[in-house]
Design a protein around this motif. Structure first.
Motif, PDB file in Angstrom:
ATOM      1  N   ARG A  46      30.615  74.638  89.432  1.00 45.62           N
ATOM      2  CA  ARG A  46      30.542  75.884  90.193  1.00 45.62           C
ATOM      3  C   ARG A  46      31.473  76.899  89.561  1.00 45.62           C
ATOM      4  O   ARG A  46      32.485  76.521  88.935  1.00 45.62           O
ATOM      5  CB  ARG A  46      30.873  75.678  91.652  1.00 45.62           C
ATOM      6  CG  ARG A  46      32.329  75.441  91.904  1.00 45.62           C
ATOM      7  CD  ARG A  46      32.646  75.519  93.370  1.00 45.62           C
ATOM      8  NE  ARG A  46      33.796  76.384  93.513  1.00 45.62           N
ATOM      9  CZ  ARG A  46      34.211  76.893  94.633  1.00 45.62           C
ATOM     10  NH1 ARG A  46      33.572  76.654  95.731  1.00 45.62           N
ATOM     11  NH2 ARG A  46      35.256  77.653  94.673  1.00 45.62           N
ATOM     12  N   PRO A  47      31.162  78.181  89.725  1.00 42.03           N
ATOM     13  CA  PRO A  47      32.042  79.217  89.168  1.00 42.03           C
ATOM     14  C   PRO A  47      33.410  79.184  89.849  1.00 42.03           C
ATOM     15  O   PRO A  47      33.511  78.876  91.030  1.00 42.03           O
ATOM     16  CB  PRO A  47      31.316  80.521  89.495  1.00 42.03           C
ATOM     17  CG  PRO A  47      29.913  80.138  89.808  1.00 42.03           C
ATOM     18  CD  PRO A  47      29.970  78.742  90.345  1.00 42.03           C
ATOM     19  N   GLY A  48      34.451  79.487  89.085  1.00 45.62           N
ATOM     20  CA  GLY A  48      35.795  79.581  89.633  1.00 45.62           C
ATOM     21  C   GLY A  48      36.687  78.429  89.214  1.00 45.62           C
ATOM     22  O   GLY A  48      36.268  77.499  88.528  1.00 45.62           O
ATOM     23  N   ASP A  49      37.931  78.523  89.658  1.00 46.21           N
ATOM     24  CA  ASP A  49      38.914  77.475  89.381  1.00 46.21           C
ATOM     25  C   ASP A  49      38.697  76.283  90.304  1.00 46.21           C
ATOM     26  O   ASP A  49      37.796  76.288  91.140  1.00 46.21           O
ATOM     27  CB  ASP A  49      40.327  78.031  89.569  1.00 46.21           C
ATOM     28  CG  ASP A  49      40.721  78.999  88.459  1.00 46.21           C
ATOM     29  OD1 ASP A  49      40.372  78.719  87.287  1.00 46.21           O
ATOM     30  OD2 ASP A  49      41.354  80.016  88.759  1.00 46.21           O
ATOM     31  N   ARG A  50      39.575  75.307  90.192  1.00 46.35           N
ATOM     32  CA  ARG A  50      39.480  74.113  91.037  1.00 46.35           C
ATOM     33  C   ARG A  50      39.522  74.522  92.504  1.00 46.35           C
ATOM     34  O   ARG A  50      40.447  75.198  92.939  1.00 46.35           O
ATOM     35  CB  ARG A  50      40.638  73.174  90.725  1.00 46.35           C
ATOM     36  CG  ARG A  50      40.543  71.852  91.470  1.00 46.35           C
ATOM     37  CD  ARG A  50      41.758  71.012  91.237  1.00 46.35           C
ATOM     38  NE  ARG A  50      42.844  71.576  92.020  1.00 46.35           N
ATOM     39  CZ  ARG A  50      44.113  71.206  91.940  1.00 46.35           C
ATOM     40  NH1 ARG A  50      44.469  70.292  91.076  1.00 46.35           N
ATOM     41  NH2 ARG A  50      45.029  71.758  92.690  1.00 46.35           N
ATOM     42  N   PRO A  51      38.521  74.108  93.289  1.00 51.68           N
ATOM     43  CA  PRO A  51      38.519  74.456  94.712  1.00 51.68           C
ATOM     44  C   PRO A  51      39.488  73.569  95.486  1.00 51.68           C
ATOM     45  O   PRO A  51      39.988  72.572  94.962  1.00 51.68           O
ATOM     46  CB  PRO A  51      37.077  74.201  95.135  1.00 51.68           C
ATOM     47  CG  PRO A  51      36.591  73.152  94.193  1.00 51.68           C
ATOM     48  CD  PRO A  51      37.323  73.389  92.895  1.00 51.68           C
ATOM     49  N   GLY A  52      39.721  73.904  96.726  1.00 52.62           N
ATOM     50  CA  GLY A  52      40.577  73.106  97.590  1.00 52.62           C
ATOM     51  C   GLY A  52      39.796  72.035  98.321  1.00 52.62           C
ATOM     52  O   GLY A  52      38.587  71.875  98.144  1.00 52.62           O
ATOM     53  N   VAL A  53      40.494  71.303  99.183  1.00 53.43           N
ATOM     54  CA  VAL A  53      39.867  70.281 100.009  1.00 53.43           C
ATOM     55  C   VAL A  53      38.835  70.960 100.910  1.00 53.43           C
ATOM     56  O   VAL A  53      39.084  72.023 101.464  1.00 53.43           O
ATOM     57  CB  VAL A  53      40.939  69.543 100.840  1.00 53.43           C
ATOM     58  CG1 VAL A  53      40.315  68.665 101.910  1.00 53.43           C
ATOM     59  CG2 VAL A  53      41.846  68.723  99.923  1.00 53.43           C
ATOM     60  N   GLY A  54      37.666  70.331 101.044  1.00 48.93           N
ATOM     61  CA  GLY A  54      36.624  70.877 101.907  1.00 48.93           C
ATOM     62  C   GLY A  54      35.266  70.309 101.566  1.00 48.93           C
ATOM     63  O   GLY A  54      35.110  69.542 100.623  1.00 48.93           O
ATOM     64  N   ALA A  55      34.268  70.710 102.365  1.00 47.82           N
ATOM     65  CA  ALA A  55      32.880  70.302 102.137  1.00 47.82           C
ATOM     66  C   ALA A  55      32.137  71.488 101.538  1.00 47.82           C
ATOM     67  O   ALA A  55      32.209  72.601 102.057  1.00 47.82           O
ATOM     68  CB  ALA A  55      32.238  69.857 103.439  1.00 47.82           C
ATOM     69  N   TYR A  56      31.406  71.246 100.446  1.00 54.44           N
ATOM     70  CA  TYR A  56      30.729  72.312  99.713  1.00 54.44           C
ATOM     71  C   TYR A  56      29.241  71.981  99.596  1.00 54.44           C
ATOM     72  O   TYR A  56      28.866  70.836  99.347  1.00 54.44           O
ATOM     73  CB  TYR A  56      31.336  72.456  98.315  1.00 54.44           C
ATOM     74  CG  TYR A  56      32.783  72.837  98.350  1.00 54.44           C
ATOM     75  CD1 TYR A  56      33.164  74.177  98.388  1.00 54.44           C
ATOM     76  CD2 TYR A  56      33.781  71.867  98.382  1.00 54.44           C
ATOM     77  CE1 TYR A  56      34.501  74.535  98.429  1.00 54.44           C
ATOM     78  CE2 TYR A  56      35.121  72.222  98.424  1.00 54.44           C
ATOM     79  CZ  TYR A  56      35.470  73.558  98.455  1.00 54.44           C
ATOM     80  OH  TYR A  56      36.796  73.911  98.512  1.00 54.44           O
TER      81      TYR A  56
END
Length: 195
Positions: free
Chosen positions: A89-99
């Motif tokens: 996915r575009p962007g930096d490392r995401p945080g904890v969560g459901a995607y």
């Protein structure tokens, strides 16, 4: 050391160093992350496990976050033969969560199931490449040692590259603990991951 307290101190120090050296890794066989799951392509379903890594690459539109789950050893996949599940996915490392996983990776995670042999000879290539069309990628833990823990479940649609070529549906689900690796590790495989 002759004193019992000094011996105890050295023993505890050694244990803490060993614990730090193996934190975040469930297997003594691999210093990379691990995954296990079930992948179905058409009527064939298989239980799989292997190595899990993630990175952030500079894409044409900015940074892109990528998780690679490689069946067997990471280096079993190369330009000629590969077997993996990939999330991006575009962007930096995401945080904890459901995607969400969707076939439009500009709004959600894109997912790919790929298992191809003889990939270096396009006319002889046999296997399947599918793209996720709906599902969820859950990131449940991100630690300071460079590991991300999570799970995934998604449906996919793609093509079976075996005469005759045909459309095929599939799905994948599983859990992982992926370790950060620099983008060069992905590039060294020689796969056309678009990174």
């Amino acid at each position: 050391p002759s004193s019992p307290m000094l011996r105890l101190f050295f023993s505890l120090s050694l244990l803490s160093v060993l614990a730090l050296g193996t934190a975040g890794c469930d297997s003594e066989e691999s210093l990379l992350g691990e995954f296990e799951g079930r992948i179905a392509v058409g009527p064939e379903a298989r239980v799989v496990d292997g190595e899990a890594v993630y990175t952030v690459v500079d894409g044409p539109y900015g940074p892109e976050f990528v998780i690679g789950l490689f069946v067997g050893d990471l280096y079993d996949s190369d330009f000629d033969e590969y077997d993996y599940v990939l999330f991006r996915r575009p962007g930096d490392r995401p945080g904890v969560g459901a995607y969400a996983i969707d076939d439009d990776p500009t709004r959600a995670f894109g997912a790919t199931i790929a298992r191809v042999e003889e990939a270096d000879e396009p006319l002889d290539a046999v296997g399947a490449i599918l793209n996720g069309v709906g599902g969820t990628l859950a990131l449940t833990r991100i630690d300071g040692y460079g590991f991300i823990t999570g799970s995934f479940q998604f449906d996919a649609r793609g093509v079976m590259a075996a005469p005759p070529n045909r459309s095929v549906d599939g799905n994948a689900r599983g859990t992982f603990e992926a370790r950060y690796e620099p983008p060069s590790v992905f590039r060294r495989l020689g796969l056309d991951l678009g990174i």
